[in-house]
Design a protein around this motif. Structure first.
Motif, PDB file in Angstrom:
ATOM      1  N   TYR A  26       0.643  -5.887 -11.955  1.00 38.17           N
ATOM      2  CA  TYR A  26      -0.113  -6.090 -10.731  1.00 38.17           C
ATOM      3  C   TYR A  26       0.807  -5.914  -9.525  1.00 38.17           C
ATOM      4  CZ  TYR A  26      -4.182  -7.787 -13.260  1.00 38.17           C
ATOM      5  OH  TYR A  26      -5.288  -7.877 -14.074  1.00 38.17           O
ATOM      6  N   TYR A  27       0.339  -5.141  -8.581  1.00 39.14           N
ATOM      7  CA  TYR A  27       1.094  -4.848  -7.371  1.00 39.14           C
ATOM      8  C   TYR A  27       0.292  -5.282  -6.154  1.00 39.14           C
ATOM      9  CZ  TYR A  27       3.492  -1.541 -10.499  1.00 39.14           C
ATOM     10  OH  TYR A  27       4.183  -0.953 -11.530  1.00 39.14           O
ATOM     11  N   CYS A  28       0.993  -5.768  -5.160  1.00 41.10           N
ATOM     12  CA  CYS A  28       0.334  -6.015  -3.876  1.00 41.10           C
ATOM     13  C   CYS A  28       0.944  -5.085  -2.849  1.00 41.10           C
ATOM     14  CB  CYS A  28       0.462  -7.459  -3.431  1.00 41.10           C
ATOM     15  SG  CYS A  28       2.080  -7.923  -2.802  1.00 41.10           S
ATOM     16  N   GLY A  29       0.147  -4.791  -1.839  1.00 39.11           N
ATOM     17  CA  GLY A  29       0.656  -3.896  -0.826  1.00 39.11           C
ATOM     18  C   GLY A  29      -0.306  -3.718   0.322  1.00 39.11           C
ATOM     19  N   ARG A  30       0.094  -2.872   1.231  1.00 40.55           N
ATOM     20  CA  ARG A  30      -0.731  -2.565   2.386  1.00 40.55           C
ATOM     21  C   ARG A  30      -1.772  -1.532   1.990  1.00 40.55           C
ATOM     22  NH1 ARG A  30       0.778   1.096   7.645  1.00 40.55           N
ATOM     23  NH2 ARG A  30      -1.235   0.861   8.685  1.00 40.55           N
ATOM     24  N   SER A  31      -3.016  -1.852   2.259  1.00 35.64           N
ATOM     25  CA  SER A  31      -4.107  -0.920   1.998  1.00 35.64           C
ATOM     26  C   SER A  31      -4.577  -0.335   3.324  1.00 35.64           C
ATOM     27  CB  SER A  31      -5.253  -1.649   1.304  1.00 35.64           C
ATOM     28  OG  SER A  31      -6.341  -0.770   1.080  1.00 35.64           O
ATOM     29  N   ILE A  32      -4.797   0.969   3.345  1.00 36.92           N
ATOM     30  CA  ILE A  32      -5.314   1.620   4.545  1.00 36.92           C
ATOM     31  C   ILE A  32      -6.823   1.456   4.519  1.00 36.92           C
ATOM     32  CG2 ILE A  32      -5.361   3.710   5.937  1.00 36.92           C
ATOM     33  CD1 ILE A  32      -2.568   2.570   5.418  1.00 36.92           C
ATOM     34  N   GLY A  33      -7.282   0.355   5.083  1.00 40.44           N
ATOM     35  CA  GLY A  33      -8.681   0.000   4.947  1.00 40.44           C
ATOM     36  C   GLY A  33      -8.898  -0.577   3.562  1.00 40.44           C
ATOM     37  N   CYS A  34      -9.755  -1.528   3.420  1.00 43.38           N
ATOM     38  CA  CYS A  34      -9.981  -2.170   2.120  1.00 43.38           C
ATOM     39  C   CYS A  34     -10.965  -1.335   1.299  1.00 43.38           C
ATOM     40  CB  CYS A  34     -10.504  -3.593   2.315  1.00 43.38           C
ATOM     41  SG  CYS A  34      -9.230  -4.815   2.667  1.00 43.38           S
ATOM     42  N   THR A  35     -10.502  -0.192   0.857  1.00 48.85           N
ATOM     43  CA  THR A  35     -11.368   0.725   0.119  1.00 48.85           C
ATOM     44  C   THR A  35     -11.367   0.446  -1.372  1.00 48.85           C
ATOM     45  OG1 THR A  35      -9.586   2.294  -0.236  1.00 48.85           O
ATOM     46  CG2 THR A  35     -10.832   2.518   1.817  1.00 48.85           C
ATOM     47  N   LEU A  36     -10.319  -0.268  -1.843  1.00 47.38           N
ATOM     48  CA  LEU A  36     -10.076  -0.501  -3.276  1.00 47.38           C
ATOM     49  C   LEU A  36      -9.720   0.785  -4.016  1.00 47.38           C
ATOM     50  CD1 LEU A  36     -12.719  -3.213  -4.274  1.00 47.38           C
ATOM     51  CD2 LEU A  36     -10.353  -3.512  -3.543  1.00 47.38           C
ATOM     52  N   ARG A  37      -9.436   1.848  -3.291  1.00 46.23           N
ATOM     53  CA  ARG A  37      -8.920   3.065  -3.928  1.00 46.23           C
ATOM     54  C   ARG A  37      -7.400   2.952  -4.012  1.00 46.23           C
ATOM     55  NH1 ARG A  37     -12.843   5.904  -0.485  1.00 46.23           N
ATOM     56  NH2 ARG A  37     -11.133   6.208   0.999  1.00 46.23           N
ATOM     57  N   ALA A  38      -6.877   3.143  -5.202  1.00 44.76           N
ATOM     58  CA  ALA A  38      -5.430   2.975  -5.388  1.00 44.76           C
ATOM     59  C   ALA A  38      -4.644   3.922  -4.490  1.00 44.76           C
ATOM     60  CB  ALA A  38      -5.067   3.185  -6.850  1.00 44.76           C
ATOM     61  N   ARG A  39      -5.205   5.108  -4.227  1.00 41.25           N
ATOM     62  CA  ARG A  39      -4.478   6.094  -3.419  1.00 41.25           C
ATOM     63  C   ARG A  39      -4.362   5.669  -1.956  1.00 41.25           C
ATOM     64  NH1 ARG A  39      -9.509   8.892  -4.227  1.00 41.25           N
ATOM     65  NH2 ARG A  39     -10.641   9.214  -2.272  1.00 41.25           N
TER      66      ARG A  39
END
Length: 122
Positions: free
Chosen positions: A94-107
């Motif tokens: 499990y990784y946490c990180g900054r998401s560019i918008g909460c899209t839930l797309r790993a990319r």
């Protein structure tokens, strides 16, 4: 570059619980959308959950909805992932990180930590 440190993983039996922590250094987590994704051996990355910087809205993959809860403690600059009713298929790093918008797309994760191993097995 944003730096994240995940912790809290381990080995638990099916039906058990774990709480993962995501700590940040040298920046404020509350300024960003922060999410969790996971990767199991031989499988693609899967977005698991995200918490929005704007209003704290939370988002979950269907596979974890109702079992996982994401939250943040601004005073500790930490985001948590409470995982209940764990299943063998939740086994992954499990990784946490900054998401560019909460899209839930790993990319759409722009940066992440080293990960923490979660193993669900009897």
């Amino acid at each position: 570059q944003l730096q994240f440190v995940e912790s809290g993983g381990g080995l638990v039996q099916p039906g058990g619980s774990l709480r993962l922590s995501c700590a940040a250094s040298r920046f404020t987590l509350d300024y960003y959308d922060i999410g969790w994704f996971r990767q199991a051996p031989g499988k693609e990355r899967e977005g698991v959950s995200c918490i929005s910087r704007n209003d704290g809205s939370t988002y979950y993959a269907d596979s974890v909805k109702g079992r996982f809860t994401i939250s943040k403690d601004n005073a500790k600059n930490t985001v948590y992932l409470q995982m209940n009713s764990l299943k063998p298929e939740d086994t992954a790093v499990y990784y946490c990180g900054r998401s560019i918008g909460c899209t839930l797309r790993a990319r759409d994760f722009a940066s992440w930590g080293q990960g923490t191993q979660v193993t669900i097995s009897s």
